[in-house]
Write a protein that holds these residues in place. Structure first.
Motif, mmCIF file in Angstrom:
data_model
loop_
_atom_site.group_PDB
_atom_site.id
_atom_site.type_symbol
_atom_site.label_atom_id
_atom_site.label_comp_id
_atom_site.label_asym_id
_atom_site.label_seq_id
_atom_site.Cartn_x
_atom_site.Cartn_y
_atom_site.Cartn_z
ATOM 1 N N ALA A 98 7.587 -2.971 -5.036
ATOM 2 C CA ALA A 98 6.438 -2.024 -4.908
ATOM 3 C C ALA A 98 7.542 -1.037 -3.598
ATOM 4 O O ALA A 98 6.662 -1.041 -2.435
ATOM 5 C CB ALA A 98 6.201 -3.182 -3.273
ATOM 6 N N GLY A 99 8.788 -1.469 -3.694
ATOM 7 C CA GLY A 99 9.588 -0.105 -3.008
ATOM 8 C C GLY A 99 10.566 -0.956 -2.731
ATOM 9 O O GLY A 99 11.334 0.515 -1.166
ATOM 10 N N GLU A 100 10.510 -1.921 -2.332
ATOM 11 C CA GLU A 100 11.683 -2.506 -1.009
ATOM 12 C C GLU A 100 12.866 -1.356 -1.201
ATOM 13 O O GLU A 100 13.650 -2.170 -2.701
ATOM 14 C CB GLU A 100 11.432 -3.784 -0.513
ATOM 15 N N PRO A 101 13.595 -1.294 -0.582
ATOM 16 C CA PRO A 101 14.996 -1.611 -0.726
ATOM 17 C C PRO A 101 16.135 -2.666 -1.514
ATOM 18 O O PRO A 101 15.781 -3.495 -0.585
ATOM 19 C CB PRO A 101 15.378 -0.443 0.080
ATOM 20 N N PRO A 102 17.027 -2.592 -2.017
ATOM 21 C CA PRO A 102 17.411 -3.560 -2.319
ATOM 22 C C PRO A 102 18.836 -3.802 -0.983
ATOM 23 O O PRO A 102 18.979 -2.800 -0.729
ATOM 24 C CB PRO A 102 18.724 -3.420 -3.768
ATOM 25 N N THR A 142 15.933 -8.196 -2.156
ATOM 26 C CA THR A 142 15.220 -7.520 -0.926
ATOM 27 C C THR A 142 15.508 -8.269 0.177
ATOM 28 O O THR A 142 15.447 -9.666 -0.321
ATOM 29 C CB THR A 142 14.098 -6.996 -1.473
ATOM 30 N N PRO A 143 15.156 -7.888 1.280
ATOM 31 C CA PRO A 143 15.618 -8.658 2.456
ATOM 32 C C PRO A 143 13.968 -9.355 2.148
ATOM 33 O O PRO A 143 14.323 -10.294 3.213
ATOM 34 C CB PRO A 143 14.782 -7.201 3.379
ATOM 35 N N SER A 144 13.142 -9.341 1.233
ATOM 36 C CA SER A 144 11.577 -11.027 2.037
ATOM 37 C C SER A 144 12.077 -11.323 1.082
ATOM 38 O O SER A 144 11.309 -12.318 1.156
ATOM 39 C CB SER A 144 10.865 -9.257 1.227
ATOM 40 N N VAL A 145 13.158 -11.405 0.108
ATOM 41 C CA VAL A 145 13.536 -12.761 -0.472
ATOM 42 C C VAL A 145 14.065 -13.540 0.912
ATOM 43 O O VAL A 145 13.741 -15.058 0.592
ATOM 44 C CB VAL A 145 14.852 -12.733 -1.987
ATOM 45 N N PHE A 146 14.974 -12.835 1.341
ATOM 46 C CA PHE A 146 15.522 -13.370 2.112
ATOM 47 C C PHE A 146 14.856 -14.469 3.494
ATOM 48 O O PHE A 146 15.117 -15.197 3.976
ATOM 49 C CB PHE A 146 16.944 -13.255 2.961
ATOM 50 N N ALA A 147 13.373 -13.504 4.031
ATOM 51 C CA ALA A 147 12.902 -14.530 4.828
ATOM 52 C C ALA A 147 12.166 -14.875 4.076
ATOM 53 O O ALA A 147 11.382 -16.331 4.868
ATOM 54 C CB ALA A 147 12.506 -13.292 5.320
ATOM 55 N N ALA A 169 13.683 -16.523 -6.724
ATOM 56 C CA ALA A 169 13.918 -15.754 -5.527
ATOM 57 C C ALA A 169 13.772 -14.784 -6.343
ATOM 58 O O ALA A 169 14.014 -13.035 -5.760
ATOM 59 C CB ALA A 169 15.271 -15.886 -4.993
ATOM 60 N N MET A 170 14.415 -15.158 -8.031
ATOM 61 C CA MET A 170 14.536 -13.682 -9.035
ATOM 62 C C MET A 170 12.864 -12.871 -8.892
ATOM 63 O O MET A 170 12.361 -11.877 -9.291
ATOM 64 C CB MET A 170 15.013 -14.175 -10.394
ATOM 65 N N ALA A 171 12.195 -14.244 -8.792
ATOM 66 C CA ALA A 171 11.010 -13.250 -8.864
ATOM 67 C C ALA A 171 10.329 -12.700 -8.015
ATOM 68 O O ALA A 171 9.533 -11.451 -7.947
ATOM 69 C CB ALA A 171 9.637 -14.395 -9.035
ATOM 70 N N LEU A 172 10.899 -12.773 -6.659
ATOM 71 C CA LEU A 172 10.719 -12.374 -5.432
ATOM 72 C C LEU A 172 10.965 -10.638 -5.310
ATOM 73 O O LEU A 172 10.476 -9.585 -4.961
ATOM 74 C CB LEU A 172 11.160 -13.564 -4.011
ATOM 75 N N ARG A 173 12.583 -10.951 -6.017
ATOM 76 C CA ARG A 173 13.156 -9.458 -5.666
ATOM 77 C C ARG A 173 12.297 -8.520 -6.904
ATOM 78 O O ARG A 173 11.781 -6.899 -6.796
ATOM 79 C CB ARG A 173 14.635 -10.326 -7.099
ATOM 80 N N GLU A 174 11.789 -9.057 -7.905
ATOM 81 C CA GLU A 174 11.339 -7.589 -8.817
ATOM 82 C C GLU A 174 9.922 -7.492 -8.067
ATOM 83 O O GLU A 174 9.503 -6.503 -8.491
ATOM 84 C CB GLU A 174 10.639 -8.721 -9.960
ATOM 85 N N ILE A 175 9.218 -8.025 -7.286
ATOM 86 C CA ILE A 175 8.100 -7.875 -6.405
ATOM 87 C C ILE A 175 8.469 -7.272 -5.859
ATOM 88 O O ILE A 175 7.739 -5.766 -5.315
ATOM 89 C CB ILE A 175 6.931 -9.504 -6.136
ATOM 90 N N GLY A 176 9.866 -7.214 -5.005
ATOM 91 C CA GLY A 176 9.842 -6.595 -3.703
ATOM 92 C C GLY A 176 10.252 -5.169 -4.476
ATOM 93 O O GLY A 176 9.895 -3.993 -3.510
ATOM 94 N N LEU A 177 11.109 -5.193 -5.655
ATOM 95 C CA LEU A 177 11.543 -3.788 -5.993
ATOM 96 C C LEU A 177 10.384 -3.119 -6.678
ATOM 97 O O LEU A 177 10.332 -1.959 -6.405
ATOM 98 C CB LEU A 177 12.818 -4.472 -7.312
ATOM 99 N N PHE A 218 0.933 -1.546 -0.072
ATOM 100 C CA PHE A 218 0.243 0.005 0.103
ATOM 101 C C PHE A 218 0.385 1.356 0.406
ATOM 102 O O PHE A 218 2.095 1.466 0.292
ATOM 103 C CB PHE A 218 -1.051 -0.020 1.177
ATOM 104 N N ARG A 219 0.086 2.030 -0.630
ATOM 105 C CA ARG A 219 1.154 3.598 -0.838
ATOM 106 C C ARG A 219 0.122 4.803 -0.864
ATOM 107 O O ARG A 219 -0.643 4.735 -1.413
ATOM 108 C CB ARG A 219 2.178 3.050 -2.323
ATOM 109 N N ASN A 220 0.417 5.750 0.094
ATOM 110 C CA ASN A 220 -0.221 7.026 -0.014
ATOM 111 C C ASN A 220 -2.534 6.332 -0.330
ATOM 112 O O ASN A 220 -2.939 6.575 -1.073
ATOM 113 C CB ASN A 220 -0.588 8.107 -1.690
ATOM 114 N N LYS A 221 -3.212 5.531 0.448
ATOM 115 C CA LYS A 221 -4.033 5.219 0.840
ATOM 116 C C LYS A 221 -4.497 4.141 -0.449
ATOM 117 O O LYS A 221 -5.830 4.547 -0.934
ATOM 118 C CB LYS A 221 -4.546 6.248 0.832
#
Length: 553
Positions: free
Chosen positions: A260-264, A270-275, A250-258, A50-53
C-alpha cells in the motif's frame, strides 16, 4: 425498484496490488470487492488504501486471469462468521470454510465480526485460578492462570510445534482453538494426525493458512482464530487459544503495508504492524461476565535474536514469555525451555508460600550452576571450593531430568510439585496444604505435626503418611551430606594451617617477640582463650564454618 450492483473497473495491477477506478466514493478501508477474472472466476479482494482516486485492493486468492478492464463488484456483506459448537473437531481455512473433507459446517445463530474490538478494560473479570497445562516445566516454574496470555519464543526447529501439540492434548480446559498461520503445507496433516491426535482434535477447532497463501488469508486466519475463541468464551467456557505463529501474522501485515506504500520502520516492518499486534492479542483474556480465553502465542524469532522487533513488541504486550533455546535442544532435552530467561507475570501471586519456596529453591540451584557452567565443563572448578556450587552440581542433572518430558507423557499440576519436592528433599506443598487446617485447630508443635503427618493410620490413608516419611528421610540424608561436606572443608583448612606452620624456619620469630612468648595466630588476631596447640586447643577444635558452608545449612 429493481436490484442493482455497484462495480468499477480494474485500472492497474502491480504484484499483489489491484487498482480499481470508479468506486472511490462507494468503498472504505476493509470493504470487500469481487473481481471477475477471465472465464468468470470471482476473486474476493479487500480494500487496503486509496491513491489518486483509485481504490487499492489485495486478493484473498490467486490473480490469475485478472486483467485491465475486469469488473470489480462491491460486496455488501460485512466480513463475519457464524460459528457453532458443531465446529469442534473440524479444520477450516481463513474464510471459515471446511477443508477436512467432512462435509459442510452448520451455521450458528449469531454473526461474529472477524475484527472485533477487545472488551473494555474496566468491564473484564480478573484472572481465574491456575490452569493445568499438562507440561511439567510450565506447570511448576511458569504457572499460567485462566485468561492469561503467554508467548512462546523460539527459533526454527527448536520444538515449539510439538510443545503446542502437548498443550492442546493435555491442558485441562473446555475448548481448544488452534491457529496455524503460515505453516508448511506438508506438515499440517502430520501435525493434526500425529502430534495433535484424535483426542486433541475432538475438542478443538483448527484454522489453517499455509505459507503459500496470500497475506490477506494469513492475516484473516489469525483474526478468525481469536473470533472463534470469543464465541466459545461467550458460551461460558474456558478456552485455550493456541496460535503458531504471531511472527508470520506480522509478516503478512508487513507485505500488506509495503504494497500500500507504507514506509518501513524497523527491519522492514511498517508502523501499522505494531499498531495491529495489540488489537489482536488484547482480544484474548477474561470475559466480561463469564468465560475466558487463555492465549499461548508462539513467536518465531529471526536468527535466534530474542530482541528483534516483533519479539520485543509481543513480549511487552503479553503476560509472560516462555523461551525455548537452541542450546537446550542440542542437549536433547525437550521441551527446550530456558527457565532462567522465562517469566510468568502471575507468579508468585498465584502460588502458595510452600510452592514459591519450592520453585525459588530449584531456580536458585539452576542459577548457581549456570553462573559457573563454563568453569565446570572445562574442569577449572575444584570441587569443595564453594559448598553452594557443590550443591548445585549435585542437583543439576536431577532437575534437568525433571524438566524433560516426552511427547506422549502427561504430567498434572499436583504431580509436578510432588516430584520436585521429593527431588529436593523438601515438604510436598499438597501435603502441607492438607495438613494446615488440622494444624490450626490443634496447635501442636512442629515435631508433633511432622509425626502426625507421617502416621499411616490417620485421616488421609497410609499413602500420605508414607510420602511424608519419604520426604522426611530425604531431608535427613541431605542434612548428613551437608555435615560431611562441612567436616571435609574444616579438615582441609586444618591441613593448610599445619603446612603453613611447618614452613616457618625454626628460630625465626616476629619482631618484638621472644622465642618463649606465644605469637599471634597465623589465621588472624588472637582471641581470648588458650592459644598454644595441644589437647583442647585450636588444633583440635573444629574450625569455624565458611560463609558458603553456613549458607547451605
Amino acid at each position: 425498484m429493481a436490484d442493482y450492483r455497484l462495480y468499477g473497473r480494474v485500472a492497474g495491477i502491480l504484484g499483489l496490488l489491484v487498482e480499481v477506478a470508479g468506486l472511490d466514493q462507494a468503498l472504505s478501508i476493509g470493504s470487500r470487492c469481487a473481481v471477475i477474472a477471465r472465464g468468470g472466476r470471482r476473486v474476493v479482494c479487500e480494500v487496503i488504501g486509496f491513491r489518486n482516486k483509485r481504490a487499492l485492493l489485495m486478493p484473498f486468492g490467486s490473480l490469475e486471469g485478472v486483467g485491465l478492464g475486469c469488473k470489480a463488484e462491491v460486496l455488501e456483506s460485512e466480513p463475519v462468521v457464524r460459528p457453532s459448537s458443531a465446529w469442534l473437531g473440524r479444520v477450516v481455512n481463513a474464510l471459515g470454510e471446511p477443508i477436512d473433507g467432512k462435509g459442510p459446517l452448520p451455521s450458528g445463530p449469531l454473526p461474529y465480526p472477524l475484527r472485533a474490538a477487545p472488551p473494555p478494560a474496566h468491564s473484564r473479570m480478573r484472572l481465574g485460578g491456575k490452569i493445568d497445562l499438562g507440561v511439567r516445566a510450565i506447570n511448576t516454574f511458569l504457572s499460567c492462570c485462566k485468561g492469561q496470555r503467554m508467548g512462546i519464543f523460539a527459533g526454527s526447529g527448536v520444538g515449539k510445534s510439538v510443545l503446542l501439540s502437548m498443550l492442546a492434548r493435555y491442558a485441562k480446559d473446555d475448548v481448544n482453538v488452534i491457529g496455524l498461520i503460515g505453516e508448511r503445507g506438508r506438515e499440517v496433516q502430520e501435525w493434526l494426525e500425529d502430534d495433535l491426535g484424535p483426542e486433541g482434535l475432538a475438542r478443538s477447532v483448527v484454522v489453517v493458512a499455509t505459507s503459500d497463501e496470500p497475506p490477506l488469508m494469513r492475516r484473516q486466519a489469525a483474526h478468525l482464530t481469536v473470533t472463534l475463541g470469543e464465541y466459545f468464551r461467550d458460551q461460558g467456557q474456558d478456552v485455550l487459544c493456541l496460535m503458531d505463529s504471531v511472527t508470520r501474522f506480522a509478516m503478512a501485515l508487513r507485505e500488506i503495508g509495503l504494497s500500500a506504500g507504507e514506509p518501513p520502520a524497523s527491519k522492514g516492518y511498517t508502523p501499522s504492524v505494531f499498531a495491529e499486534l495489540p488489537r489482536l492479542l488484547e482480544r484474548a483474556g477474561p470475559g466480561v461476565d463469564r468465560g475466558s480465553i487463555t492465549g499461548l502465542f508462539t513467536v518465531l524469532v529471526e536468527g535466534d535474536d530474542h530482541n528483534e522487533p516483533i519479539a520485543d513488541a509481543v513480549r511487552g504486550i503479553l503476560d509472560g514469555h516462555i523461551v525455548l533455546e537452541r542450546a537446550v535442544a542440542e542437549r536433547h532435552r525437550f521441551p527446550a525451555i530456558n527457565l532462567l530467561r522465562s517469566v510468568s507475570r502471575t507468579m508468585p501471586a498465584c502460588n502458595s508460600v510452600n510452592e514459591n519456596t519450592l520453585v525459588d529453591r530449584a531456580r536458585g540451584l539452576l542459577s548457581t550452576y549456570e553462573n559457573m557452567a563454563e568453569l565446570i565443563r572445562i574442569g577449572a572448578y575444584k570441587q569443595g571450593s564453594d559448598p553452594a556450587i557443590d550443591e548445585a552440581i549435585h542437583y543439576y542433572q536431577a532437575i534437568e531430568d525433571f524438566l524433560g518430558q516426552r511427547k506422549e507423557e502427561c504430567s498434572t499440576l499436583a504431580e509436578g510439585y510432588t516430584q520436585l519436592a521429593a527431588l529436593l528433599g523438601l515438604p510436598d506443598p499438597a501435603t502441607e496444604a492438607a495438613a494446615a487446617p488440622e494444624d490450626e485447630g490443634a496447635g501442636p508443635t512442629d515435631e508433633g505435626v511432622a509425626m502426625h503427618d507421617a502416621s499411616p493410620g490417620l485421616e488421609g490413608g497410609g499413602t500420605a503418611g508414607a510420602a511424608a516419611l519419604r520426604v522426611r528421610g530425604r531431608a535427613e540424608d541431605l542434612e548428613k551430606r551437608r555435615q560431611r561436606m562441612t567436616e571435609a572443608l574444616n579438615l582441609r583448612r586444618s591441613k593448610k594451617s599445619s603446612a603453613r606452620a611447618e614452613a616457618v624456619p625454626e628460630g625465626s620469630h616476629p619482631a618484638g617477640s621472644s622465642p618463649d612468648a606465644p605469637g599471634p595466630s597465623s589465621t588472624g588476631p588472637s582471641n581470648p582463650g588458650p592459644s598454644n596447640p595441644g589437647p583442647g586447643g585450636p588444633a583440635d577444635a573444629p574450625a569455624p564454618l565458611e560463609p558458603g558452608a553456613e549458607a547451605i545449612r
